[in-house]
Design a protein around this motif. Sequence first.
Motif, PDB file in Angstrom:
ATOM      1  N   VAL A   1       0.835  -1.199   0.000  1.00 50.97           N
ATOM      2  CA  VAL A   1       0.000   0.000   0.000  1.00 50.97           C
ATOM      3  C   VAL A   1       0.870   1.249   0.000  1.00 50.97           C
ATOM      4  CG1 VAL A   1      -1.746   1.290   1.280  1.00 50.97           C
ATOM      5  CG2 VAL A   1      -1.882  -1.203   1.173  1.00 50.97           C
ATOM      6  N   GLU A   2       1.902   1.259   0.838  1.00 51.71           N
ATOM      7  CA  GLU A   2       2.792   2.424   0.910  1.00 51.71           C
ATOM      8  C   GLU A   2       3.478   2.698  -0.430  1.00 51.71           C
ATOM      9  OE1 GLU A   2       3.515   4.671   3.131  1.00 51.71           O
ATOM     10  OE2 GLU A   2       3.041   3.911   5.137  1.00 51.71           O
ATOM     11  N   VAL A   3       4.000   1.648  -1.068  1.00 53.24           N
ATOM     12  CA  VAL A   3       4.687   1.828  -2.352  1.00 53.24           C
ATOM     13  C   VAL A   3       3.716   2.371  -3.395  1.00 53.24           C
ATOM     14  CG1 VAL A   3       5.781   0.592  -4.257  1.00 53.24           C
ATOM     15  CG2 VAL A   3       6.491   0.143  -1.900  1.00 53.24           C
ATOM     16  N   SER A   4       2.490   1.871  -3.396  1.00 50.47           N
ATOM     17  CA  SER A   4       1.483   2.393  -4.314  1.00 50.47           C
ATOM     18  C   SER A   4       1.227   3.874  -4.041  1.00 50.47           C
ATOM     19  CB  SER A   4       0.184   1.607  -4.184  1.00 50.47           C
ATOM     20  OG  SER A   4       0.369   0.254  -4.515  1.00 50.47           O
ATOM     21  N   PHE A   5       1.206   4.242  -2.761  1.00 51.39           N
ATOM     22  CA  PHE A   5       0.997   5.643  -2.394  1.00 51.39           C
ATOM     23  C   PHE A   5       2.171   6.505  -2.848  1.00 51.39           C
ATOM     24  CE2 PHE A   5       1.420   9.120   0.767  1.00 51.39           C
ATOM     25  CZ  PHE A   5       0.262   9.815   0.450  1.00 51.39           C
ATOM     26  N   TYR A   6       3.389   5.974  -2.741  1.00 52.68           N
ATOM     27  CA  TYR A   6       4.554   6.726  -3.196  1.00 52.68           C
ATOM     28  C   TYR A   6       4.434   7.080  -4.678  1.00 52.68           C
ATOM     29  CZ  TYR A   6       6.768   4.885   1.077  1.00 52.68           C
ATOM     30  OH  TYR A   6       7.070   4.551   2.368  1.00 52.68           O
TER      31      TYR A   6
END
Length: 405
Positions: free
Chosen positions: A149-154
């Motif tokens: 999820v974090e990488v997608s947000f980045y």
Amino acid sequence: MTNSPKKAFFPTLDGYRALAAIAVLVLHASVISGFIFRNHAVGQYLVRLDVGVSVFFLISGFLLYRPFVLARLNGHASPSLKRYFVGRFLRIYPAYWVALIAVVWIFKQPGPKHQINSVGEFVAYFGLFQQYFAKTAYGGIQQAWTLCVEVSFYIFLPLWAFLLRGLTRRTKNVVVIELIGLAILFTIGIAYRMLVLSFDPGNAVEISWLPAFFDQFALGMLLAVVSAGREAGKTRITWGEIAGRHPWVCWAIAALCFWVVSTQVGLPVGYTRLSSSQWLAWSLGYGLTAFFFLLPAVFGNQDKSLIRRLLRHPVLVFVGVVSFGIYLWHELFLDRFFISTGSTPFDPGANIFAVLIFAGSLSLVAAALSWSLIEKPVMKLRERWAPRASSDDAVPLDRRSLDER
């Protein structure tokens, strides 16, 4: 014309990271030891400690979006995307890869979800794409679904910032448009989750994708907009500043939200399917708990109040600095406790305190080694590969949050 406030810094965020990481550790220890099922009165609160993940999401939304907003409000160019992506890559992937190799090939954790049997699975796990495929979802390092999820947000964040820069190019109402945009993003997050559940009440894996958490990231981004607006001199006295003067009130409201989501909306104790209304209560309850919990970190005099002194205590700061390693390694050591003692997970006789001491101490050691030998040295490469612009040096390195180093 009044002078805008001095450049802000946020010294308590490492302390917040520590509390969030500890919350997740205690949650998983409570579940695997079966404690939450044997002690319902306490378990209904312990099982909600995954609110620590929401705290991490809001911190990311706040810290990573703030430079984009501040640059726009000051009429500056956007932050370097090269530096941004190099920093995000170095902050996440090297330490994650080492932990993944340990879980899959060194300790050889049992079960198909801890095995990599094809090139496709290798790419999915090492690229942090596993959550987008039913076969690999929640596999490898189980809790790493949040990193997906974090990488997608980045990836999403610069696109969002580019969109808002275009919309605010010819207007002075930058803050207003930002707030409207975040309200829309928040609504999309709620609507997406409800839409997924309408098609698959069985809680499909799509409910763990980035859009399902837009509402929580939007709350962190809201903190960024209000904070940056104040620093740029675009807003006057705000609700944030008022809240910052009363950190105990903020934490009391956060505690109230946590109590409501834990006991008043019918959420089950344990990992079972939730109805659409329960998911809605979960999402709103966690988001508001994390939001009010974080307010004292963003607003108010950071040198005042017992809360902020606690969050800046050297022990808590150290745990916060190495919190990523704790997050990566703790599930492995929770499993190792049962393997080494010959007991089984959810055993009625499992002692939660023994589980916590074993997994917590080993996770802290592994995290300290990860920080010293991997994370800290690797992050220095960013200065070589994507040097900081001279205008970014207004805040000394030791006063920058981890996400800015």
